[in-house]
Design a protein around this motif. Structure first.
Motif, PDB file in Angstrom:
ATOM      1  N   GLY A 279      -3.623   8.963 -10.598  1.00 33.82           N
ATOM      2  CA  GLY A 279      -2.555   9.573 -11.408  1.00 33.82           C
ATOM      3  C   GLY A 279      -1.118   9.715 -10.309  1.00 33.82           C
ATOM      4  N   LEU A 280      -1.098   8.797  -9.800  1.00 31.96           N
ATOM      5  CA  LEU A 280      -0.048   8.665  -8.752  1.00 31.96           C
ATOM      6  C   LEU A 280       1.023   7.400  -9.065  1.00 31.96           C
ATOM      7  N   PRO A 281       2.119   7.582  -8.991  1.00 35.06           N
ATOM      8  CA  PRO A 281       3.111   6.498  -9.364  1.00 35.06           C
ATOM      9  C   PRO A 281       3.177   5.482  -8.275  1.00 35.06           C
ATOM     10  N   VAL A 282       3.459   4.204  -8.552  1.00 36.74           N
ATOM     11  CA  VAL A 282       3.587   3.140  -7.701  1.00 36.74           C
ATOM     12  C   VAL A 282       5.089   2.399  -7.894  1.00 36.74           C
ATOM     13  N   SER A 283       5.792   3.047  -8.623  1.00 39.78           N
ATOM     14  CA  SER A 283       7.219   2.592  -8.777  1.00 39.78           C
ATOM     15  C   SER A 283       8.112   3.782  -9.338  1.00 39.78           C
ATOM     16  N   VAL A 284       9.368   3.474  -9.062  1.00 44.85           N
ATOM     17  CA  VAL A 284      10.322   4.462  -9.623  1.00 44.85           C
ATOM     18  C   VAL A 284      11.455   3.645 -10.048  1.00 44.85           C
ATOM     19  N   PRO A 285      12.320   4.207 -11.194  1.00 45.27           N
ATOM     20  CA  PRO A 285      13.471   3.446 -11.691  1.00 45.27           C
ATOM     21  C   PRO A 285      14.780   3.657 -10.698  1.00 45.27           C
ATOM     22  N   LEU A 286      14.493   3.155  -9.431  1.00 48.58           N
ATOM     23  CA  LEU A 286      15.533   3.177  -8.276  1.00 48.58           C
ATOM     24  C   LEU A 286      15.560   1.940  -7.742  1.00 48.58           C
ATOM     25  N   ASP A 287      16.761   1.396  -7.375  1.00 48.87           N
ATOM     26  CA  ASP A 287      16.857   0.262  -6.873  1.00 48.87           C
ATOM     27  C   ASP A 287      16.403   0.124  -5.242  1.00 48.87           C
ATOM     28  N   THR A 288      15.617  -0.718  -4.896  1.00 48.51           N
ATOM     29  CA  THR A 288      15.062  -0.663  -3.664  1.00 48.51           C
ATOM     30  C   THR A 288      15.830  -0.877  -2.402  1.00 48.51           C
ATOM     31  N   LYS A 289      17.023  -1.943  -2.989  1.00 43.05           N
ATOM     32  CA  LYS A 289      17.959  -1.994  -1.851  1.00 43.05           C
ATOM     33  C   LYS A 289      18.894  -0.715  -1.550  1.00 43.05           C
ATOM     34  N   THR A 290      19.127   0.052  -2.674  1.00 39.34           N
ATOM     35  CA  THR A 290      19.846   1.399  -2.406  1.00 39.34           C
ATOM     36  C   THR A 290      18.915   2.356  -1.360  1.00 39.34           C
ATOM     37  N   LEU A 291      17.768   2.364  -1.900  1.00 38.25           N
ATOM     38  CA  LEU A 291      16.639   3.159  -1.213  1.00 38.25           C
ATOM     39  C   LEU A 291      16.670   2.540   0.513  1.00 38.25           C
ATOM     40  N   CYS A 292      16.822   1.481   0.749  1.00 42.17           N
ATOM     41  CA  CYS A 292      16.790   0.983   2.100  1.00 42.17           C
ATOM     42  C   CYS A 292      17.885   1.428   2.811  1.00 42.17           C
ATOM     43  N   GLY A 293      18.941   1.429   1.997  1.00 46.80           N
ATOM     44  CA  GLY A 293      20.379   2.015   2.537  1.00 46.80           C
ATOM     45  C   GLY A 293      20.281   3.541   2.743  1.00 46.80           C
ATOM     46  N   MET A 294      19.525   4.206   2.100  1.00 50.24           N
ATOM     47  CA  MET A 294      19.337   5.662   2.232  1.00 50.24           C
ATOM     48  C   MET A 294      18.679   6.124   3.608  1.00 50.24           C
ATOM     49  N   CYS A 295      17.755   5.126   3.944  1.00 54.44           N
ATOM     50  CA  CYS A 295      16.751   5.398   5.141  1.00 54.44           C
ATOM     51  C   CYS A 295      17.430   5.628   6.357  1.00 54.44           C
ATOM     52  N   GLY A 296      18.827   5.474   6.437  1.00 58.08           N
ATOM     53  CA  GLY A 296      19.603   5.594   7.781  1.00 58.08           C
ATOM     54  C   GLY A 296      19.570   7.130   8.022  1.00 58.08           C
ATOM     55  N   SER A 297      19.258   7.957   7.226  1.00 60.25           N
ATOM     56  CA  SER A 297      18.998   9.371   7.645  1.00 60.25           C
ATOM     57  C   SER A 297      17.610   9.789   7.988  1.00 60.25           C
ATOM     58  N   ASP A 298      16.613   8.708   8.095  1.00 61.71           N
ATOM     59  CA  ASP A 298      15.418   9.243   8.263  1.00 61.71           C
ATOM     60  C   ASP A 298      15.209   9.402   9.731  1.00 61.71           C
ATOM     61  N   LYS A 299      14.326  10.538  10.102  1.00 57.94           N
ATOM     62  CA  LYS A 299      14.111  11.341  11.335  1.00 57.94           C
ATOM     63  C   LYS A 299      13.298  10.349  12.144  1.00 57.94           C
ATOM     64  N   LYS A 300      12.892   9.153  11.879  1.00 59.44           N
ATOM     65  CA  LYS A 300      12.388   7.940  12.618  1.00 59.44           C
ATOM     66  C   LYS A 300      13.214   6.919  12.931  1.00 59.44           C
ATOM     67  N   MET A 301      14.632   7.295  12.727  1.00 62.91           N
ATOM     68  CA  MET A 301      15.600   6.504  13.378  1.00 62.91           C
ATOM     69  C   MET A 301      15.745   6.651  14.907  1.00 62.91           C
ATOM     70  N   ASP A 302      15.956   5.651  15.505  1.00 67.71           N
ATOM     71  CA  ASP A 302      15.979   5.563  16.982  1.00 67.71           C
ATOM     72  C   ASP A 302      17.465   4.823  17.234  1.00 67.71           C
ATOM     73  N   GLY A 303      18.434   5.493  17.457  1.00 65.99           N
ATOM     74  CA  GLY A 303      19.754   5.007  17.522  1.00 65.99           C
ATOM     75  C   GLY A 303      20.078   4.382  16.212  1.00 65.99           C
ATOM     76  N   ASP A 304      20.263   2.778  16.084  1.00 60.24           N
ATOM     77  CA  ASP A 304      20.302   2.271  14.980  1.00 60.24           C
ATOM     78  C   ASP A 304      19.112   1.573  14.598  1.00 60.24           C
ATOM     79  N   THR A 305      18.081   1.774  15.121  1.00 65.33           N
ATOM     80  CA  THR A 305      16.871   1.267  14.944  1.00 65.33           C
ATOM     81  C   THR A 305      15.813   1.892  14.079  1.00 65.33           C
ATOM     82  N   LEU A 306      15.287   1.465  12.965  1.00 61.61           N
ATOM     83  CA  LEU A 306      14.329   2.031  12.379  1.00 61.61           C
ATOM     84  C   LEU A 306      13.099   1.858  12.868  1.00 61.61           C
TER      85      LEU A 306
END
Length: 351
Positions: A295-322
């Protein structure tokens, strides 16, 4: 009942069994003397289990207070933590007193963070009541809250003194909430134990629930004991979470639950891993099919490119590196360092 011992900056036991809550007081007395205890819980969990826990604590000689807040991710904020601090001050809590986190991941993260900060650190114990919290968030000492910039960006490593996993509490979970935990359990199979993933693929979770909880905690123990502060191996536990957190943020932490967002993140990463030749296409398809079967989803109606750009605030960022977690095969993961542009390229959405 079974026990797993964690060797970390604070050593502690995780007890896994049934009907543990009525004996909370005696278990707690095994790690500390009777003193003030504040049970921190939410307005869904406390009516279900708070009475039994408070009664057991009082019968064991503890002086019990309770702090109850509205359930859900929107409460996981610095504002709620500040309210907890005010409450503890009003009740004259000292460093010899302790907190009890009774509930799911939000409760555990909030209570643990409050314990880490109040008087520069007091003890706390975890009583996780959701599948996700029992196998993942209650173990390992990660605590924290969300801020407008992102999920879990403010927190501390603060190990509990005891964890009580009462399997009976899982029977009261709504299916959607149980599925959140299933996503995290599938993650453990994907990154660490191919046989565990096979159990999910064969739809054997229900009849092996106790064993699954035990195995997931056992894996978490092995990882945390090697890398308590999340600088190396422990990063693999973030599989699916980088995109998952971006999805949660896109939904403002209200339109999709954590486990469901992680499920989508894992599916997207597995598809990308297959496209990059890291895993077989049929393995990526098996991951999608397994997640959907629970019963788990495998997609959402969101643009993957936009999601990638939002990953800059992820706590696993190391400087400019993910630090992106990828699969080398079912049962083994590794950390790939890349820029945000590299992430977009890996996901096939550059340009």
């Amino acid at each position: 009942m079974r026990k797993i011992h964690i060797n970390a900056s604070r050593n502690y036991d995780i007890l896994i069994g049934r009907n543990l809550l009525p004996d909370t007081g005696s278990y707690l007395r095994s790690v500390c003397q009777p003193k003030r205890v504040c049970v921190i819980s939410d307005d869904i969990v406390f009516p279900l289990y708070g009475g039994a826990v408070a009664k057991s604590l009082e019968e064991a000689g503890f002086e019990v207070s309770q702090f109850i807040f509205p359930n859900g991710e929107p409460s996981k904020t610095l504002s709620t933590v500040s309210q907890i601090f005010d409450f503890l001050t009003e009740k004259h809590f000292t460093r010899s007193d302790l907190l009890v986190a009774l509930g799911g991941g939000v409760v555990g993260d909030l209570a643990g963070f409050a314990a880490a900060c109040y008087l520069r650190g007091i003890k706390f114990i975890q009583i996780p009541t959701t599948f996700l919290a029992q196998i993942d968030s209650s173990v390992g000492g990660k605590t924290g809250v969300d801020i407008p910039g992102g999920k879990n960006l403010v927190g501390a490593f603060w190990q509990p003194s005891l964890v009580l996993c009462d399997i009976n509490t899982l029977s009261t979970l709504p299916q959607e909430t149980f599925a959140d935990g299933t996503a995290e359990a599938v993650k453990y199979g994907l990154i660490y134990d191919e046989h565990l993933f096979d159990l999910f693929r064969q739809h054997l979770l229900e009849e092996h629930l106790f064993d699954v909880v035990y195995r997931c905690i056992e894996i978490k123990k092995e990882v945390v004991e090697q890398d308590e502060y999340d600088t190396g191996l422990r990063m693999i536990l973030n599989f699916g979470h980088t995109l998952g957190h971006a999805i949660e943020k896109s939904y403002h932490y209200t339109g999709i639950t954590h486990g469901h967002a992680v499920a989508v993140g894992m599916a997207l990463i597995c598809d990308a891993c297959a496209a990059q030749g890291l895993i077989k296409p049929e393995d990526a398809a098996a991951v999608r099919a397994t997640l959907e079967s629970y019963g788990l989803p495998v997609s959402v109606p969101l643009d993957t490119k936009t999601l990638c750009g939002m990953c800059g605030s992820d706590k696993k960022m190391d400087g400019d590196t993910l630090n992106l977690i990828v699969l080398d095969r079912i049962g083994k993961a590794s950390v790939e360092k890349m820029s945000l542009a590299g992430l977009a390229k890996f996901m096939g959405v550059e340009g």
